[in-house]
Structure formats: C-alpha cells, structure tokens
Design a protein around this motif. Structure first.
Motif, PDB file in Angstrom:
ATOM      1  N   VAL A  23      49.985  22.686 -17.878  1.00  0.00           N
ATOM      2  CA  VAL A  23      51.436  22.694 -17.663  1.00  0.00           C
ATOM      3  C   VAL A  23      51.796  23.532 -16.442  1.00  0.00           C
ATOM      4  CG1 VAL A  23      53.674  23.308 -18.667  1.00  0.00           C
ATOM      5  CG2 VAL A  23      51.926  22.223 -20.087  1.00  0.00           C
ATOM      6  N   LYS A  24      51.078  24.629 -16.235  1.00  0.00           N
ATOM      7  CA  LYS A  24      51.297  25.432 -15.023  1.00  0.00           C
ATOM      8  C   LYS A  24      51.038  24.585 -13.778  1.00  0.00           C
ATOM      9  CE  LYS A  24      49.544  29.488 -12.500  1.00  0.00           C
ATOM     10  NZ  LYS A  24      48.589  30.633 -12.518  1.00  0.00           N
ATOM     11  N   GLY A  25      49.959  23.807 -13.787  1.00  0.00           N
ATOM     12  CA  GLY A  25      49.679  22.937 -12.655  1.00  0.00           C
ATOM     13  C   GLY A  25      50.771  21.914 -12.435  1.00  0.00           C
ATOM     14  N   ILE A  26      51.243  21.312 -13.510  1.00  0.00           N
ATOM     15  CA  ILE A  26      52.330  20.328 -13.405  1.00  0.00           C
ATOM     16  C   ILE A  26      53.569  20.979 -12.802  1.00  0.00           C
ATOM     17  CG2 ILE A  26      53.921  18.904 -14.753  1.00  0.00           C
ATOM     18  CD1 ILE A  26      51.564  18.462 -16.717  1.00  0.00           C
ATOM     19  N   THR A  27      53.887  22.186 -13.263  1.00  0.00           N
ATOM     20  CA  THR A  27      55.071  22.892 -12.767  1.00  0.00           C
ATOM     21  C   THR A  27      54.924  23.220 -11.282  1.00  0.00           C
ATOM     22  OG1 THR A  27      55.380  23.842 -14.974  1.00  0.00           O
ATOM     23  CG2 THR A  27      56.591  24.860 -13.159  1.00  0.00           C
ATOM     24  N   LEU A  28      53.746  23.649 -10.874  1.00  0.00           N
ATOM     25  CA  LEU A  28      53.514  23.916  -9.451  1.00  0.00           C
ATOM     26  C   LEU A  28      53.695  22.644  -8.625  1.00  0.00           C
ATOM     27  CD1 LEU A  28      50.436  26.269  -9.766  1.00  0.00           C
ATOM     28  CD2 LEU A  28      52.620  26.883  -8.697  1.00  0.00           C
ATOM     29  N   GLY A  29      53.234  21.530  -9.163  1.00  0.00           N
ATOM     30  CA  GLY A  29      53.431  20.273  -8.465  1.00  0.00           C
ATOM     31  C   GLY A  29      54.892  19.924  -8.308  1.00  0.00           C
ATOM     32  N   ASP A  32      56.435  21.405  -5.511  1.00  0.00           N
ATOM     33  CA  ASP A  32      55.808  20.979  -4.260  1.00  0.00           C
ATOM     34  C   ASP A  32      54.815  22.020  -3.751  1.00  0.00           C
ATOM     35  OD1 ASP A  32      55.346  19.046  -2.350  1.00  0.00           O
ATOM     36  OD2 ASP A  32      56.850  19.811  -0.964  1.00  0.00           O
ATOM     37  N   ARG A  33      54.094  22.622  -4.676  1.00  0.00           N
ATOM     38  CA  ARG A  33      53.030  23.565  -4.331  1.00  0.00           C
ATOM     39  C   ARG A  33      51.706  22.943  -4.782  1.00  0.00           C
ATOM     40  NH1 ARG A  33      55.745  28.886  -6.937  1.00  0.00           N
ATOM     41  NH2 ARG A  33      53.662  29.781  -6.627  1.00  0.00           N
ATOM     42  N   GLN A  34      51.374  21.818  -4.131  1.00  0.00           N
ATOM     43  CA  GLN A  34      50.275  20.995  -4.602  1.00  0.00           C
ATOM     44  C   GLN A  34      48.919  21.687  -4.465  1.00  0.00           C
ATOM     45  OE1 GLN A  34      51.052  18.472  -6.240  1.00  0.00           O
ATOM     46  NE2 GLN A  34      53.075  17.864  -5.543  1.00  0.00           N
ATOM     47  N   GLU A  35      48.729  22.447  -3.398  1.00  0.00           N
ATOM     48  CA  GLU A  35      47.447  23.137  -3.238  1.00  0.00           C
ATOM     49  C   GLU A  35      47.191  24.097  -4.396  1.00  0.00           C
ATOM     50  OE1 GLU A  35      45.102  22.565  -1.240  1.00  0.00           O
ATOM     51  OE2 GLU A  35      45.901  21.648   0.586  1.00  0.00           O
ATOM     52  N   GLU A  36      48.221  24.822  -4.786  1.00  0.00           N
ATOM     53  CA  GLU A  36      48.079  25.728  -5.918  1.00  0.00           C
ATOM     54  C   GLU A  36      47.848  24.955  -7.210  1.00  0.00           C
ATOM     55  OE1 GLU A  36      50.980  29.234  -5.808  1.00  0.00           O
ATOM     56  OE2 GLU A  36      51.798  27.873  -4.276  1.00  0.00           O
ATOM     57  N   LEU A  74      48.945  15.213  -1.336  1.00  0.00           N
ATOM     58  CA  LEU A  74      48.534  15.946  -0.129  1.00  0.00           C
ATOM     59  C   LEU A  74      47.918  15.019   0.917  1.00  0.00           C
ATOM     60  CD1 LEU A  74      46.972  19.042  -1.901  1.00  0.00           C
ATOM     61  CD2 LEU A  74      49.005  19.085  -0.432  1.00  0.00           C
ATOM     62  N   ASP A  75      47.954  13.702   0.642  1.00  0.00           N
ATOM     63  CA  ASP A  75      47.372  12.691   1.528  1.00  0.00           C
ATOM     64  C   ASP A  75      45.869  12.878   1.691  1.00  0.00           C
ATOM     65  OD1 ASP A  75      47.714  10.318   2.931  1.00  0.00           O
ATOM     66  OD2 ASP A  75      47.896  11.328   4.858  1.00  0.00           O
TER      67      ASP A  75
END
Length: 226
Positions: A23-29, A32-36, A74-75
């Motif tokens: 869920v943390k990863g989803i929230t970062l996405g 728009d913090r895709q690298e994190e 991130l292409d």
C-alpha cells in the motif's frame, strides 16, 4: 508498521507488514514518486519472496505487478516486461485464484508494453499465453483478463494489417463470452463488436458493419447504466 513489526516472525504479522509495504508503494505511485514506489515493491520481494504462506505470496505477486506498472510509468518498458515475466515465472503454476489473477494482469500488461515497444508479434504471443494459461478458468475475474487479451490481440492483428484474422479473434470473444453474466466480460464483448465494425468499415464492407452495430444494439440496448 514496518518499523514496529518488520522483524516479526508470526505469519499474520508478516502479512500485515507486506500489505503495508504494498500500500505504501501504491501511495507513492499516486504521488508520482514512481522510483520510490519501485524501491518499496523491491523490498517486498526481498523480504517475502521466499515465503510459502499464500497470503504473503499474494502480496509478493501484487508488489511485482505494481512494480511493472510503475516501471512502465517511468517509460522503462523493457524492465517492465521483465518484471511481468517474473510474475508469470513465479506464480504461473499456482492454484490460488488470487495469484492467477496477478499472472493474468501481468501477461496482459506485458503485451501492452510490448506493443508500446513496437514489437507486435511478441505482443500477440503474450496475449496467446493468457488464453493458453487461463482460457479454461471459471472465475469471472480471470476470464475477464482472457477476454481483454483476446480483444487486444485483435487490435494488434489489425495494426499488422491482418484484418481477417483480427475479426476472427473478435468473433471468438463473442463466441466465448457473449452469453456471460459478468459485466466485465460483456464489456469486452461490446468492445470486440465495436472494433469489428470499425474494421469492416475500413474494408468498405459497410453493410456488414451495419449488421455488427445492430448486434451491439440487440445485445446491449436494454443494459442498465448502473
């Protein structure tokens, strides 16, 4: 939660840690913090990739799928394809519907990424793999991905200027799922018929296209907006 329980050994606590990380990863996405986000998903795989508990493996599968999606944002399409392939490699022989659903999503998104990379033949192969692996499934969520893969295959065939094969795939969608009750499946049937109509018009077969549009109205004209 990971600070408090990250070193726990009880499966029920580890599941909560894994879920919190996903869920943390989803929230970062969403921020728009895709690298994190990619780094967090990688942590899920590092921590729990060797687990045997189904609940933990489900979170690993979700993390990998979401990692592929983030890489696509991130292409980094080649990297995304590799991650989607890892989902299929790790969980393709699973029996749990939750894991197979992640496999189905991963393979469909692999096809889409290959299309973005202008590799349509490989794209079609990815969609064929969805049908091969899950075409006989009974769960509507899995069959919806099969239908999605077939429609996307038809579109890819159209881009290769193979209209007869394209329309045959659309017909297969209607044959397989035209009598389904699930809205997600019927949505793909409608999509297949719409694309078939477009292709017929491009072939200057307007009368045949009209018949297809009449079929759309006949099948779905009484559908509810809800």
């Amino acid at each position: 939660m990971t600070r408090r329980f990250g070193d726990a050994s009880a499966p029920e606590l580890l599941e909560q840690v894994a879920r919190a990380l996903v869920v943390k990863g989803i929230t970062l996405g969403q921020l728009d913090r895709q690298e994190e986000a990619v780094a967090v998903y990688a942590e899920v795989v590092r921590r729990f990739g060797g687990a045997s508990e189904p609940e933990l493996l489900e979170q690993v599968a979700k993390a990998l799928f979401n990692m592929g999606a983030a890489l696509g944002e991130l292409d980094r399409k080649e990297a995304a394809v590799a991650v989607y392939e890892e989902v299929a490699r790790r969980f393709g022989d699973a029996s749990a519907p939750e894991l197979l659903e992640q496999v189905a999503w991963a393979l469909v998104d692999k096809g889409i990424a290959l299309g973005d990379l202008d590799r349509p033949e490989e794209e079609i192969t990815a969609y064929d793999e969805v049908v091969r692996r899950l075409g006989e499934a009974s769960a509507p969520a899995l069959l919806a991905q099969v239908a999605w893969a077939l429609v996307n295959k038809g579109v890819a065939l159209g881009q290769l200027d193979r209209p007869e094969e394209e329309m045959a795939v659309y017909d297969e969608v209607v044959r397989r799922f035209g009598d389904a009750a699930a809205t997600a499946l019927l949505g793909q049937v409608a999509r297949a018929l719409d694309f078939k109509g477009i292709t017929l018009r491009q072939l200057d077969r307007k009368e045949d296209a009209l018949s297809v549009y009449d079929e759309v109205v006949r099948r779905f004209g009484e559908a509810s907006a809800t």
